[in-house]
Scaffold this active site. Structure first.
Site, PDB file in Angstrom:
ATOM      1  CG  HIS A   1      -6.718   2.565  -3.080  1.00  0.00           C
ATOM      2  ND1 HIS A   1      -6.040   3.124  -2.025  1.00  0.00           N
ATOM      3  CD2 HIS A   1      -5.824   1.787  -3.732  1.00  0.00           C
ATOM      4  CE1 HIS A   1      -4.789   2.719  -2.040  1.00  0.00           C
ATOM      5  NE2 HIS A   1      -4.623   1.882  -3.057  1.00  0.00           N
TER       6      HIS A   1
ATOM      7  CD  GLN B   1      -2.861   1.219   2.409  1.00  0.00           C
ATOM      8  OE1 GLN B   1      -2.757   0.403   3.331  1.00  0.00           O
ATOM      9  NE2 GLN B   1      -3.793   2.158   2.392  1.00  0.00           N
TER      10      GLN B   1
HETATM   11  P1  5GP Z   1      -1.685   0.980  -3.567  1.00  0.00           P
HETATM   12  O1  5GP Z   1      -0.318   0.454  -3.844  1.00  0.00           O
HETATM   13  O2  5GP Z   1      -1.685   2.011  -2.459  1.00  0.00           O
HETATM   14  O3  5GP Z   1      -2.671  -0.131  -3.337  1.00  0.00           O
HETATM   15  O4  5GP Z   1      -2.147   1.669  -4.908  1.00  0.00           O
HETATM   16  C1  5GP Z   1      -2.102   3.028  -5.161  1.00  0.00           C
HETATM   17  C2  5GP Z   1      -2.515   3.206  -6.603  1.00  0.00           C
HETATM   18  O5  5GP Z   1      -2.770   4.581  -6.818  1.00  0.00           O
HETATM   19  C3  5GP Z   1      -1.435   2.794  -7.598  1.00  0.00           C
HETATM   20  O6  5GP Z   1      -1.967   1.803  -8.470  1.00  0.00           O
HETATM   21  C4  5GP Z   1      -1.092   4.092  -8.310  1.00  0.00           C
HETATM   22  O7  5GP Z   1      -0.791   3.911  -9.666  1.00  0.00           O
HETATM   23  C5  5GP Z   1      -2.316   4.920  -8.094  1.00  0.00           C
HETATM   24  N1  5GP Z   1      -2.070   6.352  -8.063  1.00  0.00           N
HETATM   25  C6  5GP Z   1      -1.108   6.976  -7.343  1.00  0.00           C
HETATM   26  N2  5GP Z   1      -1.174   8.308  -7.518  1.00  0.00           N
HETATM   27  C7  5GP Z   1      -2.210   8.517  -8.376  1.00  0.00           C
HETATM   28  C8  5GP Z   1      -2.778   9.715  -8.945  1.00  0.00           C
HETATM   29  O8  5GP Z   1      -2.350  10.845  -8.696  1.00  0.00           O
HETATM   30  N3  5GP Z   1      -3.833   9.543  -9.778  1.00  0.00           N
HETATM   31  C9  5GP Z   1      -4.347   8.321 -10.066  1.00  0.00           C
HETATM   32  N4  5GP Z   1      -5.387   8.269 -10.905  1.00  0.00           N
HETATM   33  N5  5GP Z   1      -3.833   7.178  -9.540  1.00  0.00           N
HETATM   34  C10 5GP Z   1      -2.785   7.282  -8.710  1.00  0.00           C
END
Ligand code: 5GP
Ligand code: ZN
Length: 114
Positions: free
Chosen positions: A100, A94
Site C-alpha cells: 500500500h 509495516q
Molecule cells: P503500514 O504500517 O503497514 O504501512 O500501514 C498500515 C495502515 O493500514 C495503517 O496506517 C493503518 O491505520 C491502516 N489500517 C489498518 N487496518 C485498517 C482497516 O481495517 N481499514 C483501513 N481503512 N485502514 C486500516
C-alpha cells in the site's frame, strides 16, 4: 489471498471509505489518519511487500503512484504538497502485508520521518 485484510477491502468484504477504484487498484481512507488527508492506494493483486514487486508488476507499481498523485490533486493538494510513502518490513513499521502507498497531505510533513 484469503486471509489478507486489504484483499478483503479490495473485494468489499470489509468496509472502507473508497475514494478511487479501477481495474487494477483501490484507494481508501486510512482508518487511523496521520494527516488531514491519509489515503491508502492498494493493488487488487496481492503482493506482500515492496521488496516483492517483480518485473511484471512495474506498470502496476507506477499506476499506484499515479493514482495516489491524482487523489491528492482531486483534494486540492497538488500545489501545496503531499507525500507518497510505502513501508517495507519491520524497520519501516509495516503492519499490513499487502502493499500500500500511503498518500498524506494537509499539514507540514516532517523530514526525515521518524
Ligand atoms: P503500514 O504500517 O503497514 O504501512 O500501514 C498500515 C495502515 O493500514 C495503517 O496506517 C493503518 O491505520 C491502516 N489500517 C489498518 N487496518 C485498517 C482497516 O481495517 N481499514 C483501513 N481503512 N485502514 C486500516
Ligand atoms: Zn492481500
Amino acid at each position: 489471498m484469503s486471509d489478507c485484510l486489504f484483499c478483503k477491502i479490495a473485494a468489499k468484504e470489509i468496509p472502507a471509505n473508497i475514494v478511487h477504484e479501477d481495474e487494477l487498484c483501490v484507494a481508501f481512507d486510512d482508518i487511523n489518519p496521520q494527516a488531514p488527508m491519509h489515503v491508502l492506494v492498494i493493488p487488487k493483486k496481492h503482493i506482500s511487500r515492496v521488496s516483492e514487486i517483480k518485473q511484471e508488476d512495474q506498470e502496476l507499481a507506477g499506476h499506484l503512484m499515479m493514482v495516489g498523485s491524482s487523489v491528492a490533486a482531486s483534494r486540492g493538494f497538488s500545489e501545496s504538497g503531499f507525500r507518497i510513502v510505502a513501508n517495507c518490513n519491520a524497520d519501516a513499521g509495516q503492519v499490513v502485508f499487502h502493499i500500500h502507498f500511503h498518500v498524506l497531505a494537509g499539514r507540514q510533513l516532517g523530514w526525515p520521518p521518524g
